[in-house]
Design a protein around this motif. Sequence first.
Motif, mmCIF file in Angstrom:
data_model
loop_
_atom_site.group_PDB
_atom_site.id
_atom_site.type_symbol
_atom_site.label_atom_id
_atom_site.label_comp_id
_atom_site.label_asym_id
_atom_site.label_seq_id
_atom_site.Cartn_x
_atom_site.Cartn_y
_atom_site.Cartn_z
ATOM 1 N N SER A 1 -2.602 2.899 -5.986
ATOM 2 C CA SER A 1 -1.185 2.547 -5.886
ATOM 3 C C SER A 1 -0.803 2.113 -4.467
ATOM 4 C CB SER A 1 -0.304 3.709 -6.341
ATOM 5 O OG SER A 1 -0.534 4.839 -5.532
ATOM 6 N N SER A 2 -1.753 2.160 -3.543
ATOM 7 C CA SER A 2 -1.488 1.673 -2.188
ATOM 8 C C SER A 2 -1.367 0.154 -2.210
ATOM 9 C CB SER A 2 -2.609 2.098 -1.236
ATOM 10 O OG SER A 2 -2.603 3.497 -1.077
ATOM 11 N N LYS A 3 -0.643 -0.374 -1.246
ATOM 12 C CA LYS A 3 -0.419 -1.818 -1.156
ATOM 13 C C LYS A 3 -1.021 -2.344 0.140
ATOM 14 C CE LYS A 3 3.771 -1.547 -3.891
ATOM 15 N NZ LYS A 3 5.210 -1.827 -3.962
ATOM 16 N N VAL A 4 -1.479 -3.593 0.097
ATOM 17 C CA VAL A 4 -2.112 -4.211 1.253
ATOM 18 C C VAL A 4 -1.370 -5.509 1.565
ATOM 19 C CG1 VAL A 4 -4.253 -5.161 2.205
ATOM 20 C CG2 VAL A 4 -4.347 -3.247 0.585
ATOM 21 N N TYR A 5 -1.044 -5.679 2.856
ATOM 22 C CA TYR A 5 -0.357 -6.873 3.319
ATOM 23 C C TYR A 5 -1.177 -7.470 4.461
ATOM 24 C CZ TYR A 5 3.385 -4.372 0.951
ATOM 25 O OH TYR A 5 4.127 -3.683 0.022
ATOM 26 N N ILE A 6 -1.382 -8.773 4.428
ATOM 27 C CA ILE A 6 -2.187 -9.457 5.440
ATOM 28 C C ILE A 6 -1.357 -10.591 6.032
ATOM 29 C CG2 ILE A 6 -4.311 -10.744 5.899
ATOM 30 C CD1 ILE A 6 -5.439 -9.450 3.324
ATOM 31 N N GLY A 7 -1.357 -10.700 7.357
ATOM 32 C CA GLY A 7 -0.607 -11.775 8.001
ATOM 33 C C GLY A 7 -1.106 -12.075 9.395
ATOM 34 N N LYS B 1 -0.942 2.314 7.645
ATOM 35 C CA LYS B 1 -1.944 2.162 8.693
ATOM 36 C C LYS B 1 -2.042 0.665 8.959
ATOM 37 C CE LYS B 1 -5.983 3.162 10.883
ATOM 38 N NZ LYS B 1 -6.071 3.931 12.084
ATOM 39 N N VAL B 2 -2.072 0.309 10.253
ATOM 40 C CA VAL B 2 -2.154 -1.096 10.624
ATOM 41 C C VAL B 2 -3.448 -1.330 11.396
ATOM 42 C CG1 VAL B 2 -1.065 -2.980 11.909
ATOM 43 C CG2 VAL B 2 0.361 -1.263 10.768
ATOM 44 N N TYR C 1 0.388 3.358 2.256
ATOM 45 C CA TYR C 1 -0.093 4.477 1.426
ATOM 46 C C TYR C 1 0.754 4.654 0.168
ATOM 47 C CZ TYR C 1 -2.337 5.936 5.820
ATOM 48 O OH TYR C 1 -3.061 5.981 6.979
ATOM 49 N N ASP C 2 0.111 4.605 -0.969
ATOM 50 C CA ASP C 2 0.751 4.810 -2.272
ATOM 51 C C ASP C 2 1.957 3.896 -2.509
ATOM 52 O OD1 ASP C 2 -1.121 6.835 -2.801
ATOM 53 O OD2 ASP C 2 0.153 8.336 -1.832
ATOM 54 N N GLY C 3 2.157 2.911 -1.660
ATOM 55 C CA GLY C 3 3.267 1.983 -1.810
ATOM 56 C C GLY C 3 4.625 2.609 -1.537
#
Length: 153
Positions: free
Chosen positions: A16-22, A53-54, A46-48
């Motif tokens: 359920s964690s989310k990942v963002y890339i930029g 963590k970056v 974490y868990d959305g």
Amino acid sequence: MNLDQVRQFIMETSESSKVYIGSDSVRYKEGDTWYAEYATVIVIHYDGCRGCKVFGSLESEKDYDQKKNKPRLRLMHEVMRTAMMYINLEEAFGCRHVEIHLDINPDEHHGSSCVISEATGYIRGMCNVVPMVKPNAFAASYAADRLKEILAA
């Protein structure tokens, strides 16, 4: 940035964690030569619904753009870096929600709008993801920008 460490970290989080890339960049001059400093970030939420963590990196390269107000080459290089990060980490994502964020403003009053079609098309073609752009691209607009400030301090 150690990509094996990033992959391991992602795989150890819940599905359920989310990942963002930029990525973001800034142009600067040393002597008579223009350079661009590129910041690339991966934000794991974490868990959305909890903290995050970056992971990030900074790299400098020569900038060949001729028009400061229409930085086409530099912006597309940001997009390429973001796509490559997605491709390099794709095996770790599993079923997690993943977004690609581009530091591009679709408003024609901003110089970055000169690459909106090419940039979104590149991400769709390379990653099969519809990218987020300003104002919805916090990983590129805020996290990568803040990384530059933190590492410069």
